[in-house]
Design an enzyme around this catalytic site. Structure first.
Site, PDB file in Angstrom:
ATOM      1  N   ARG A  29       0.833  -1.209   0.000  1.00 56.50           N
ATOM      2  CA  ARG A  29       0.000   0.000   0.000  1.00 56.50           C
ATOM      3  C   ARG A  29       0.864   1.255   0.000  1.00 56.50           C
ATOM      4  O   ARG A  29       1.874   1.325   0.713  1.00 56.50           O
ATOM      5  CB  ARG A  29      -0.951  -0.003   1.215  1.00 56.50           C
ATOM      6  CG  ARG A  29      -1.955  -1.119   1.121  1.00 56.50           C
ATOM      7  CD  ARG A  29      -3.090  -1.048   2.104  1.00 56.50           C
ATOM      8  NE  ARG A  29      -3.825  -2.314   2.053  1.00 56.50           N
ATOM      9  CZ  ARG A  29      -4.732  -2.624   1.139  1.00 56.50           C
ATOM     10  NH1 ARG A  29      -5.050  -1.737   0.199  1.00 56.50           N
ATOM     11  NH2 ARG A  29      -5.326  -3.800   1.125  1.00 56.50           N
ATOM     12  N   ASP A  30       0.430   2.232  -0.793  1.00 53.67           N
ATOM     13  CA  ASP A  30       1.127   3.513  -0.850  1.00 53.67           C
ATOM     14  C   ASP A  30       0.993   4.205   0.504  1.00 53.67           C
ATOM     15  O   ASP A  30      -0.072   4.218   1.118  1.00 53.67           O
ATOM     16  CB  ASP A  30       0.539   4.382  -1.974  1.00 53.67           C
ATOM     17  CG  ASP A  30       1.445   5.551  -2.333  1.00 53.67           C
ATOM     18  OD1 ASP A  30       2.015   5.530  -3.437  1.00 53.67           O
ATOM     19  OD2 ASP A  30       1.573   6.485  -1.512  1.00 53.67           O
ATOM     20  N   ASN A  87       4.319   6.526 -13.715  1.00 52.17           N
ATOM     21  CA  ASN A  87       4.923   7.850 -13.872  1.00 52.17           C
ATOM     22  C   ASN A  87       6.388   7.659 -14.262  1.00 52.17           C
ATOM     23  O   ASN A  87       7.109   6.886 -13.616  1.00 52.17           O
ATOM     24  CB  ASN A  87       4.833   8.639 -12.564  1.00 52.17           C
ATOM     25  CG  ASN A  87       3.412   9.004 -12.207  1.00 52.17           C
ATOM     26  OD1 ASN A  87       2.588   9.251 -13.083  1.00 52.17           O
ATOM     27  ND2 ASN A  87       3.107   9.041 -10.919  1.00 52.17           N
ATOM     28  N   VAL A  96      10.187   8.409  -6.902  1.00 54.68           N
ATOM     29  CA  VAL A  96      10.985   7.255  -6.469  1.00 54.68           C
ATOM     30  C   VAL A  96      11.480   6.554  -7.728  1.00 54.68           C
ATOM     31  O   VAL A  96      10.665   6.070  -8.534  1.00 54.68           O
ATOM     32  CB  VAL A  96      10.168   6.293  -5.586  1.00 54.68           C
ATOM     33  CG1 VAL A  96      11.012   5.080  -5.203  1.00 54.68           C
ATOM     34  CG2 VAL A  96       9.648   7.002  -4.335  1.00 54.68           C
ATOM     35  N   HIS A 100       7.571   1.510 -10.445  1.00 60.01           N
ATOM     36  CA  HIS A 100       6.419   1.076  -9.656  1.00 60.01           C
ATOM     37  C   HIS A 100       5.149   1.361 -10.431  1.00 60.01           C
ATOM     38  O   HIS A 100       4.974   2.440 -10.997  1.00 60.01           O
ATOM     39  CB  HIS A 100       6.383   1.755  -8.284  1.00 60.01           C
ATOM     40  CG  HIS A 100       6.598   3.237  -8.326  1.00 60.01           C
ATOM     41  ND1 HIS A 100       7.846   3.795  -8.496  1.00 60.01           N
ATOM     42  CD2 HIS A 100       5.728   4.262  -8.249  1.00 60.01           C
ATOM     43  CE1 HIS A 100       7.724   5.112  -8.511  1.00 60.01           C
ATOM     44  NE2 HIS A 100       6.453   5.432  -8.373  1.00 60.01           N
ATOM     45  N   HIS A 102       1.351   2.093 -10.184  1.00 60.38           N
ATOM     46  CA  HIS A 102       0.298   2.520  -9.256  1.00 60.38           C
ATOM     47  C   HIS A 102      -1.015   1.839  -9.642  1.00 60.38           C
ATOM     48  O   HIS A 102      -1.417   1.883 -10.813  1.00 60.38           O
ATOM     49  CB  HIS A 102       0.055   4.027  -9.359  1.00 60.38           C
ATOM     50  CG  HIS A 102       1.171   4.899  -8.893  1.00 60.38           C
ATOM     51  ND1 HIS A 102       1.189   5.489  -7.648  1.00 60.38           N
ATOM     52  CD2 HIS A 102       2.296   5.325  -9.512  1.00 60.38           C
ATOM     53  CE1 HIS A 102       2.272   6.246  -7.526  1.00 60.38           C
ATOM     54  NE2 HIS A 102       2.962   6.164  -8.643  1.00 60.38           N
TER      55      HIS A 102
HETATM   56  P1  5GP Z   1       5.866   8.403  -7.932  1.00 62.65           P
HETATM   57  O1  5GP Z   1       5.534   9.838  -7.595  1.00 62.65           O
HETATM   58  O2  5GP Z   1       7.366   8.168  -7.985  1.00 62.65           O
HETATM   59  O3  5GP Z   1       5.137   7.868  -9.139  1.00 62.65           O
HETATM   60  O4  5GP Z   1       5.289   7.556  -6.749  1.00 62.65           O
HETATM   61  C1  5GP Z   1       6.000   7.284  -5.579  1.00 62.65           C
HETATM   62  C2  5GP Z   1       4.979   6.814  -4.580  1.00 62.65           C
HETATM   63  O5  5GP Z   1       5.661   6.204  -3.510  1.00 62.65           O
HETATM   64  C3  5GP Z   1       4.147   7.962  -3.988  1.00 62.65           C
HETATM   65  O6  5GP Z   1       2.769   7.725  -4.248  1.00 62.65           O
HETATM   66  C4  5GP Z   1       4.492   7.918  -2.513  1.00 62.65           C
HETATM   67  O7  5GP Z   1       3.386   8.212  -1.681  1.00 62.65           O
HETATM   68  C5  5GP Z   1       4.986   6.497  -2.323  1.00 62.65           C
HETATM   69  N1  5GP Z   1       5.961   6.334  -1.259  1.00 62.65           N
HETATM   70  C6  5GP Z   1       7.039   7.142  -1.027  1.00 62.65           C
HETATM   71  N2  5GP Z   1       7.728   6.685   0.032  1.00 62.65           N
HETATM   72  C7  5GP Z   1       7.074   5.562   0.468  1.00 62.65           C
HETATM   73  C8  5GP Z   1       7.320   4.643   1.533  1.00 62.65           C
HETATM   74  O8  5GP Z   1       8.277   4.750   2.300  1.00 62.65           O
HETATM   75  N3  5GP Z   1       6.434   3.613   1.675  1.00 62.65           N
HETATM   76  C9  5GP Z   1       5.355   3.469   0.843  1.00 62.65           C
HETATM   77  N4  5GP Z   1       4.557   2.424   1.088  1.00 62.65           N
HETATM   78  N5  5GP Z   1       5.110   4.311  -0.174  1.00 62.65           N
HETATM   79  C10 5GP Z   1       5.950   5.347  -0.361  1.00 62.65           C
END
Ligand code: 5GP
Ligand code: ZN
Length: 114
Positions: A29-30, A87, A96, A100, A102
């Site tokens: 989970r996010d 993304n 990140v 990943h 979503h």
């Molecule tokens: P991005 O913006 O790179 O597409 O998505 C990164 C996602 O990773 C974001 O939705 C953010 O909330 C999630 N995220 C960042 N750090 C952590 C973490 O430590 N644990 C979890 N479960 N999600 C994270």
């Protein structure tokens, strides 16, 4: 500890709310959910972005998508609908740099996205 946050989650060094696990991928989970269901599906192997995928990863990408579809069914959102998002790089909001997928659902999702 790995310098990559999601490699750390993949190895279990960093805690996450895991919903499904496989030899090659992990779903959790996010931490900052943008919808009632917001789950990330990652390859366990470090791949920074979609741009870094190779031909050898085609099966892996299919596994991520199929895993997300199964999880959507388990979460009860498959019939109403859900969104899968990859993304890629800063202009698309990637924060990140470990690939990943979503999985977002559980509420109406407007289009076009922001
Ligand atoms: P991005 O913006 O790179 O597409 O998505 C990164 C996602 O990773 C974001 O939705 C953010 O909330 C999630 N995220 C960042 N750090 C952590 C973490 O430590 N644990 C979890 N479960 N999600 C994270
Ligand atoms: Zn990584």
């Amino acid at each position: 500890m790995s310098e990559c946050l999601f490699c750390g989650i993949a190895t279990g060094e960093i805690d996450a709310s895991v919903v499904a696990d496989d030899d090659r991928w992990l779903a959790f989970r996010d931490i900052n959910p943008q919808a009632p269901t917001h789950i990330l599906v990652i390859p366990k192997r470090h791949v920074a972005t979609v741009n870094d995928l190779t031909g050898d990863d085609e099966t892996l990408v299919g596994e991520l998508v199929r895993a997300a579809a199964r999880i959507a069914t388990d979460e009860g959102i498959a019939e109403d609908g859900y969104r899968l998002v990859l993304n890629t790089n800063a202009g698309a909001g990637q924060t990140v740099f470990h690939l990943h997928l979503h999985l977002l659902g559980g509420r109406p999702l407007s289009w076009p996205p922001g």
